[in-house]
Design a protein around this motif. Structure first.
Motif, PDB file in Angstrom:
ATOM      1  N   ALA A 121      13.215   6.850 -22.143  1.00 14.25           N
ATOM      2  CA  ALA A 121      13.156   8.220 -23.370  1.00 14.25           C
ATOM      3  C   ALA A 121      14.314   8.856 -23.111  1.00 14.25           C
ATOM      4  O   ALA A 121      14.168  10.207 -24.070  1.00 14.25           O
ATOM      5  N   SER A 122      15.576   8.279 -22.371  1.00 18.70           N
ATOM      6  CA  SER A 122      16.750   9.471 -23.471  1.00 18.70           C
ATOM      7  C   SER A 122      18.198   7.841 -23.384  1.00 18.70           C
ATOM      8  O   SER A 122      18.052   7.785 -21.720  1.00 18.70           O
ATOM      9  N   MET A 123      19.131   9.377 -24.387  1.00 18.69           N
ATOM     10  CA  MET A 123      20.506   8.204 -23.605  1.00 18.69           C
ATOM     11  C   MET A 123      20.871   8.912 -22.083  1.00 18.69           C
ATOM     12  O   MET A 123      21.111   7.932 -21.137  1.00 18.69           O
ATOM     13  N   ALA A 124      20.343   9.806 -21.235  1.00 27.37           N
ATOM     14  CA  ALA A 124      20.819  10.518 -19.815  1.00 27.37           C
ATOM     15  C   ALA A 124      19.902   9.045 -19.577  1.00 27.37           C
ATOM     16  O   ALA A 124      20.505   9.399 -18.104  1.00 27.37           O
ATOM     17  N   GLN A 125      19.239   8.917 -19.886  1.00 23.31           N
ATOM     18  CA  GLN A 125      17.877   8.509 -18.158  1.00 23.31           C
ATOM     19  C   GLN A 125      18.432   7.155 -18.661  1.00 23.31           C
ATOM     20  O   GLN A 125      18.588   6.181 -17.118  1.00 23.31           O
ATOM     21  N   TYR A 126      19.432   6.369 -19.303  1.00 20.32           N
ATOM     22  CA  TYR A 126      19.785   5.331 -19.952  1.00 20.32           C
ATOM     23  C   TYR A 126      20.927   4.682 -18.758  1.00 20.32           C
ATOM     24  O   TYR A 126      21.254   3.940 -18.038  1.00 20.32           O
ATOM     25  N   GLU A 127      21.716   6.313 -18.707  1.00 23.77           N
ATOM     26  CA  GLU A 127      22.759   6.123 -17.792  1.00 23.77           C
ATOM     27  C   GLU A 127      22.318   5.873 -16.834  1.00 23.77           C
ATOM     28  O   GLU A 127      23.255   5.232 -15.300  1.00 23.77           O
ATOM     29  N   ASP A 128      21.146   6.974 -16.365  1.00 19.64           N
ATOM     30  CA  ASP A 128      20.777   6.906 -14.762  1.00 19.64           C
ATOM     31  C   ASP A 128      20.156   5.501 -14.412  1.00 19.64           C
ATOM     32  O   ASP A 128      20.774   5.278 -12.934  1.00 19.64           O
ATOM     33  N   VAL A 129      19.812   4.643 -14.808  1.00 21.11           N
ATOM     34  CA  VAL A 129      18.840   4.471 -14.217  1.00 21.11           C
ATOM     35  C   VAL A 129      19.611   3.113 -14.719  1.00 21.11           C
ATOM     36  O   VAL A 129      20.428   1.778 -13.729  1.00 21.11           O
ATOM     37  N   MET A 130      21.195   3.469 -14.943  1.00 16.47           N
ATOM     38  CA  MET A 130      22.338   2.101 -15.438  1.00 16.47           C
ATOM     39  C   MET A 130      23.265   1.754 -14.049  1.00 16.47           C
ATOM     40  O   MET A 130      23.615   0.785 -13.747  1.00 16.47           O
ATOM     41  N   VAL A 200       9.001  10.494 -27.478  1.00 12.58           N
ATOM     42  CA  VAL A 200       9.979   9.829 -27.917  1.00 12.58           C
ATOM     43  C   VAL A 200       9.220   8.429 -28.597  1.00 12.58           C
ATOM     44  O   VAL A 200       9.277   7.715 -28.641  1.00 12.58           O
ATOM     45  N   ASP A 201       7.653   8.472 -28.906  1.00 10.33           N
ATOM     46  CA  ASP A 201       6.710   7.958 -29.389  1.00 10.33           C
ATOM     47  C   ASP A 201       7.307   7.758 -30.438  1.00 10.33           C
ATOM     48  O   ASP A 201       7.577   8.634 -31.176  1.00 10.33           O
ATOM     49  N   GLY A 202       6.971   6.823 -31.193  1.00  8.39           N
ATOM     50  CA  GLY A 202       6.914   6.786 -33.270  1.00  8.39           C
ATOM     51  C   GLY A 202       7.401   5.076 -33.294  1.00  8.39           C
ATOM     52  O   GLY A 202       8.001   3.890 -32.364  1.00  8.39           O
ATOM     53  N   VAL A 203       7.091   4.521 -34.298  1.00  3.30           N
ATOM     54  CA  VAL A 203       7.190   3.865 -35.012  1.00  3.30           C
ATOM     55  C   VAL A 203       8.158   2.662 -34.780  1.00  3.30           C
ATOM     56  O   VAL A 203       8.387   1.182 -34.550  1.00  3.30           O
TER      57      VAL A 203
END
Length: 692
Positions: A121-130, A200-203
């Motif tokens: 749900a965010s770029m920060a989370q992406y970096e953490d999981v990576m 960050v739900d959305g179309v």
């Protein structure tokens, strides 16, 4: 959606505990909603002796008897892992805001992860999981099923082979409809955040996320660094926090523009598509059906492809390079998600521009004309605000200097800087309105995205295209896409009462000024229901030698001498087109006459955010174009194909703009409410002091 094709595992097991087992041990987190599809897929793989489902976790247990008795059931992933289940693969199909923490827990336990979209749900989370995946030495596959389609490598080969020429851009279009029940299915549905946590739900970030991800993959954008910029234009017709009708425009570092035009408020649901537009044709990928329509100079054909299941791909992959949808290749997508997350909250679409269909929780909202606005956005690489969709009031778009009469806005100056390069960006007027507010211009229409309101455009200026679109060449005897587009910029402008003067530069593809233009707009009321707009422009060589101004007609196309003053009209029903001597499109086209009139009912659906209206009814109006006194330029008129009027500078032969000897033209247009007859027109012209 095409049934995924099975692949054979390259190893018997990907068990991370060091214990050899016959089959990969899989745990599913989230058995409801989309989790039910994972259960169905697991049932298929279990029957084929591909995997073993060892456990599931969900706060709401599965229906009794739904699972085999030997599958353990837990209420959380933490409990599942604490019980010593030791899965090789954890599938995470849970609410968006839980994806990252659950993935981190699974990786820490030594499991590979199949992570549903959006992965985080965010770029920060992406970096953490990576970082966690790298530290654990585990694989993370993102559940973009479309990336398993065999159509993708086929499309890449077609593009590389030059089947459609050079790529001009990529467009993703999605028209889905979602009911009130869809947004009531969970606490997080339709939310940008929940209890202080990003959702960050959305179309673009959830419902039609595959359109974005697939478009990015075809644009060659995988990692974060592959994205140069992301622009968002977000709206909502439902009573939600998140967007349901949006345009996302992505520019890659390689120069490709991806335009995603998406809605959950369509009148009818249709398969979403991603189209690669080329100079010789186009490729349209229907990713839910795994079909590709291929349009080339040789004709049109359709091909159907298979698909590799992402879970099978994960359990058989020796390394990340073998994954079809690895987390590392989702960085470009997360860049889009981050842009949506940090953007201003979506603007509500006013009730005047929507219709509710159905009753109760099954009711769904339809945005008026949304199918056309989506197509315009993709074809013009434009946002809804830039197009002036009527529900974009307050959004930065068609907000240039305004021409007014007695306090009534009658036209808006657009500088053209938002126009895509292949449409020859240039200044123009749009919307132009009658005194009662009827819009009588159009721009970026579906049929010719490079047609821009009222202004000056020429297709051949010493071989440079300042009209937009394809160029007609004598050698080809046809229209062809070329990298020959120039652009026109306003160097300075002076505004006065009823007058605006501009200094402009016509600049070639190499950034060399070709022409200098002086342009003057003058306007005033003519009675109570009409007003006049006069355009005077001079074109002078900026390169110390004569510059030839040509047209398709001067380059060999019969009856194709457009270029100079041009006015693109919106859709007009019951149109009547006439001059003092002739009537009808065929009769007036190419003729020389002191004036040309166009009368009809102008489409209310064309009313822009800067205009008025909203009733859905058409409005009668008449435009009267007065010929330039400087030269007997023929009228260029189109109605059957599209509505447009111009005065042709170079009907069948080029005109030279020389240093010190500019080409000068003056055109006056009378804009009137209602239907005018010939005697009405002659009376109006007489009041101007012009000969009728």
């Amino acid at each position: 959606m095409t049934q995924p094709q099975s692949i054979l595992p390259s190893i018997d097991s990907r068990n991370r505990t060091g214990k050899k087992t016959q089959l990969p041990r899989v745990a599913l987190v989230g058995v409801h909603g989309f989790g039910e599809r994972h259960l169905a897929n697991l049932e298929r793989l279990i029957a084929a002796a591909k995997v073993e489902l060892v456990a599931v976790a969900d706060p709401q247990p599965p229906v009794a008897g739904q699972l085999s008795p030997d599958v353990e059931v837990f209420t959380s992933l933490d409990d599942l892992l604490a019980a010593g289940t030791e899965p090789d693969v954890v599938i995470i199909s849970t609410p968006i805001q839980t994806h990252a923490p659950l993935a981190l827990a699974a990786l820490a336990a030594g499991a590979d992860v199949l992570l549903e979209k959006p992965p985080v749900a965010s770029m920060a989370q992406y970096e953490d999981v990576m970082a966690a995946a790298d530290k654990a030495g585990r694989l993370v596959q993102v559940g973009f099923q479309s990336l398993g389609s065999h159509a993708l490598p086929a499309l890449e080969k077609l593009v590389a082979a030059g089947e459609i020429g050079e790529v001009r851009g990529i467009g993703a279009t999605g028209q889905w409809l979602r009911s009130k029940a869809y947004f009531k299915r969970s606490r997080w549905a339709g939310k940008r955040s929940l209890d202080g946590t990003d959702v960050v739900d959305g179309v673009a970030t959830n419902a039609l996320a595959h359109a974005v991800a697939t478009g990015l993959r075809l644009a060659g954008a995988k990692g974060v660094t592959d994205v140069a910029s992301v622009e968002t234009d977000l709206y909502r017709a439902n009573d939600t926090e998140s967007d349901d009708t949006s345009v996302i425009r992505v520019r890659t570092t390689g120069g490709t523009v991806l335009t995603c035009a998406l809605t959950l408020c369509a009148p009818v649901q249709s398969p979403p598509t991603v189209t690669v537009y080329g100079t010789l044709g186009q490729l349209t990928f229907s990713y839910t059906e795994d079909t590709v329509e291929i349009i080339t100079p040789g004709g049109t054909r359709k091909e159907v492809f298979g698909r590799t299941d992402l879970l099978e791909n994960l359990i058989s992959a020796p390394s990340e390079e073998d994954l079809l949808s690895p987390l590392s290749a989702a960085g470009a997508y997360v860049s889009v998600l981050e842009a949506v997350r940090t953007a201003e909250a979506p603007k509500a679409i006013h009730s005047d521009h929507v219709t509710w269909v159905g009753d109760g929780d099954q009711a769904h909202v339809v945005v008026t004309g949304i199918d056309s606005w989506l197509r315009r956005a993709v074809l013009g690489q434009a946002t809804f605000a830039e197009l002036g969709a009527p529900w974009t009031v307050g959004s930065p778009g068609l907000d240039g200097p305004t021409l007014s009469i007695a306090g009534t806005p009658v036209a808006t100056v657009q500088d053209g800087t938002h126009i895509r390069p292949t449409s020859s960006p240039r200044p123009y007027l749009h919307p132009v309105r009658t005194l009662s507010g009827t819009v009588v211009t159009d721009h970026v229409p579906e049929d010719h995205a490079w047609h821009l309101g009222a202004g000056v455009a020429i297709q051949d200026v010493d071989g440079i295209n300042f009209w937009g679109g394809r160029t007609y060449t004598r050698d080809a005897g046809a229209y062809v896409w070329r990298e020959d587009h120039g652009h026109i910029v306003i160097e300075s402008a002076q505004d006065g009462e009823g007058e605006r003067r501009e200094q402009l530069s016509w600049i070639g593809p190499d950034d060399t000024p070709i022409l200098r233009e002086q342009r003057a707009w003058r306007w005033a009321a003519v009675g109570d229901s009409a007003w006049r707009l006069t355009l005077e422009f001079t074109l002078e060589s900026a390169i110390e030698r004569p510059v030839l101004l040509g047209s398709p007609g001067s380059n060999g196309r019969p009856q194709g001498g457009y270029g100079g003053f041009f006015w693109r009209l919106p859709k007009v029903s019951d149109a009547t087109i006439w001059t003092p001597a002739s009537r009808g499109e065929d009769a007036v086209h190419g003729s020389v006459a002191p004036w040309l009139a166009w009368s009809g009912t102008f489409d209310a659906g064309n009313v822009t955010a800067a205009g008025t209206g909203g009733s859905g009814l058409g409005h009668p109006a008449t435009l009267v174009f007065l010929a330039a006194p400087e030269a007997p330029d023929p009228w260029f008129v189109r109605h059957s194909g599209y509505p447009g009027v111009g005065l042709s500078l170079a009907w069948d032969a080029p005109v030279a703009a020389e240093p010190g000897r500019p080409v000068r033209r003056t055109v006056t247009v009378l804009i009137a409410d209602g239907f005018l007859a010939t005697h009405d027109i002659e009376q109006l012209i007489t009041t101007l002091g012009e000969p009728a």
